[in-house]
Write a protein that holds these residues in place. Structure first.
Motif, PDB file in Angstrom:
ATOM      1  N   GLY A  68       0.853  -1.186   0.000  1.00 45.84           N
ATOM      2  CA  GLY A  68       0.000   0.000   0.000  1.00 45.84           C
ATOM      3  C   GLY A  68       0.893   1.240   0.000  1.00 45.84           C
ATOM      4  O   GLY A  68       2.056   1.178  -0.375  1.00 45.84           O
ATOM      5  N   SER A 119       8.363   5.354  -6.132  1.00 49.31           N
ATOM      6  CA  SER A 119       7.821   4.712  -7.333  1.00 49.31           C
ATOM      7  C   SER A 119       7.304   5.790  -8.267  1.00 49.31           C
ATOM      8  O   SER A 119       6.448   6.589  -7.887  1.00 49.31           O
ATOM      9  CB  SER A 119       6.671   3.778  -6.949  1.00 49.31           C
ATOM     10  N   MET A 189       5.741  -7.626 -13.444  1.00 47.41           N
ATOM     11  CA  MET A 189       5.536  -9.006 -12.981  1.00 47.41           C
ATOM     12  C   MET A 189       4.052  -9.380 -12.984  1.00 47.41           C
ATOM     13  O   MET A 189       3.201  -8.525 -12.739  1.00 47.41           O
ATOM     14  CB  MET A 189       6.087  -9.161 -11.560  1.00 47.41           C
TER      15      MET A 189
HETATM   16  N1  SAM Z   1       3.129   2.806  -2.329  1.00 48.59           N
HETATM   17  C1  SAM Z   1       4.533   2.538  -2.267  1.00 48.59           C
HETATM   18  C2  SAM Z   1       5.196   2.903  -3.555  1.00 48.59           C
HETATM   19  O1  SAM Z   1       4.530   3.410  -4.448  1.00 48.59           O
HETATM   20  O2  SAM Z   1       6.399   2.720  -3.658  1.00 48.59           O
HETATM   21  C3  SAM Z   1       4.910   1.163  -1.839  1.00 48.59           C
HETATM   22  C4  SAM Z   1       4.185  -0.036  -2.372  1.00 48.59           C
HETATM   23  S1  SAM Z   1       3.935  -0.205  -4.115  1.00 48.59           S
HETATM   24  C5  SAM Z   1       2.957  -1.681  -4.046  1.00 48.59           C
HETATM   25  C6  SAM Z   1       5.580  -0.673  -4.522  1.00 48.59           C
HETATM   26  C7  SAM Z   1       5.986  -0.907  -5.885  1.00 48.59           C
HETATM   27  O3  SAM Z   1       5.909  -2.275  -6.206  1.00 48.59           O
HETATM   28  C8  SAM Z   1       5.302  -0.294  -7.056  1.00 48.59           C
HETATM   29  O4  SAM Z   1       5.398   1.051  -7.190  1.00 48.59           O
HETATM   30  C9  SAM Z   1       6.066  -0.974  -8.143  1.00 48.59           C
HETATM   31  O5  SAM Z   1       7.327  -0.414  -8.248  1.00 48.59           O
HETATM   32  C10 SAM Z   1       6.141  -2.367  -7.581  1.00 48.59           C
HETATM   33  N2  SAM Z   1       5.127  -3.213  -8.214  1.00 48.59           N
HETATM   34  C11 SAM Z   1       3.839  -3.405  -7.887  1.00 48.59           C
HETATM   35  N3  SAM Z   1       3.247  -4.272  -8.721  1.00 48.59           N
HETATM   36  C12 SAM Z   1       4.191  -4.636  -9.614  1.00 48.59           C
HETATM   37  C13 SAM Z   1       4.202  -5.511 -10.735  1.00 48.59           C
HETATM   38  N4  SAM Z   1       3.116  -6.166 -11.121  1.00 48.59           N
HETATM   39  N5  SAM Z   1       5.376  -5.653 -11.407  1.00 48.59           N
HETATM   40  C14 SAM Z   1       6.480  -4.972 -11.035  1.00 48.59           C
HETATM   41  N6  SAM Z   1       6.520  -4.142  -9.980  1.00 48.59           N
HETATM   42  C15 SAM Z   1       5.398  -3.970  -9.290  1.00 48.59           C
END
Ligand code: SAM
Length: 330
Positions: A68, A119, A189
């Motif tokens: 999150g 991110s 991913m």
């Molecule tokens: N909200 C925070 C952020 O934006 O950094 C922390 C959590 S967010 C779930 C973290 C990061 O996980 C995303 O910004 C992305 O970089 C990575 N992420 C999420 N889903 C992904 C996917 N399907 N493939 C690759 N990276 C992913």
């Protein structure tokens, strides 16, 4: 006592999700509607402090708070301050989308936080709104600049997606050239909740080939300079660096040193496995204490998958994790 797995890899890194809620709806993470964990099920900050104290007494030297969106949880900046004060020798870091962090930056820097992963998948405001579902690029941009001005070490993580940001490689390289920050592309991913398709995957190999035409890149030795699973390159004439994280095409299971704790207290030993160890029941049990928590942590570490099962499943073309990154903690 040291947390090791069956291959004697030392488990030294714990990623802690403080919430599964996020103010963005990124198409690679939470594009599909998901139910949030009810508040009483979320580990309280005191419970997280208990887990960190125990992890610290084993071999965990680095903790990253994530979600999150961690800043979507009330009290998060004060919690980070508490962690920094209670565990001064712990390497504590934060991952954020940088939309809400602005008012807390100076406070956190003052408390000793020095590293932020941010991110950011695009440098174009319209694409940002399309990817995240929110029109918040200006805030993010302002907060990145403010973080750099305060002396934070910043890494920008962009999910590499064909048809979304594959036209922005030059702009990202320019960013890493002109500012003292790392820009890292991570392969898209097939996680639960995402709009993943094989056609959208822009591989690290393809990105590198294109980047080498745009910049003079020199690879830095792997696992040096705090690069985690990324292959990092210096950029001739640049202040920052460029990196590639390739979980799909060049997995890094062999050097994986991490555990993940979800917001509802499930310990996960591998991003691509849905096997969990439940810590919340132990933390909330009137008689089970630190000793039981220690046993479960050691067991989870010992049973950390070596990666083969995951790679076999992936070879058969199956999405391998039923849960989204927002729920696991990205
Ligand atoms: N909200 C925070 C952020 O934006 O950094 C922390 C959590 S967010 C779930 C973290 C990061 O996980 C995303 O910004 C992305 O970089 C990575 N992420 C999420 N889903 C992904 C996917 N399907 N493939 C690759 N990276 C992913």
């Amino acid at each position: 006592m040291i947390l090791t797995d069956a291959r004697q890899r030392v488990v030294s890194y714990l990623r802690i999700s403080v919430t599964d809620r996020c103010n963005l709806r990124c198409l690679y993470c939470s594009a599909q509607e998901q139910a949030f964990i009810p508040h009483p099920e979320i580990l309280r900050y005191e419970e997280l402090l208990e887990v960190i104290a125990l992890a610290r007494s084993l071999s965990i030297g680095k903790v990253r708070f994530t979600g999150g969106e961690p800043f979507a949880r009330r009290g998060f900046p004060e919690f980070v301050a508490e962690v920094l004060a209670r565990f001064p020798d712990l390497d504590a870091r934060v991952t954020t989308n940088a939309t809400l962090i602005g008012p807390h930056l100076a406070f956190l820097r003052g408390q000793g936080l020095s590293r932020l992963n941010i991110s950011l998948d695009t440098l174009d405001p319209a694409t940002f709104a399309r990817v995240t579902g929110r029109d918040l690029f200006p805030q993010v941009w302002e907060n990145i600049q403010a973080a750099l001005d305060l002396g934070f070490r910043v890494k920008i993580n962009a999910v590499a997606m064909k048809g979304v940001n594959d036209g922005e490689l030059g702009a990202f390289l320019d960013l890493a050239r002109s500012r003292p920050l790392d820009v890292r592309f991570i392969e898209f991913m097939p996680m639960g909740g995402s709009d993943w398709s094989p056609e959208a995957v822009w591989t690290a190999g393809e990105i590198l080939e294109a980047a080498q035409k745009l910049a003079d890149l020199a690879p830095l030795p792997r696992n040096s300079a705090d690069q985690g699973p990324a292959q990092v390159y210096s950029i001739a004439g640049g202040q920052g660096r460029f990196g590639l994280i390739s979980p799909l095409t060049n997995h890094f299971c062999g050097t994986c040193n991490r555990l993940r704790l979800t917001a509802d207290g499930h310990l996960r030993t591998c991003l691509f496995s849905d096997k969990v160890y439940r810590l919340k029941g132990i933390l909330r049990h009137p008689r089970l204490g630190a000793e039981q928590l220690r046993k479960v942590l050691l067991l989870a570490g010992a049973r950390k998958p070596l990666g083969h099962e995951i790679l076999e499943k992936r070879a058969r073309g199956r999405g391998v994790c039923g849960t989204s990154m927002s729920a696991i903690g990205g």
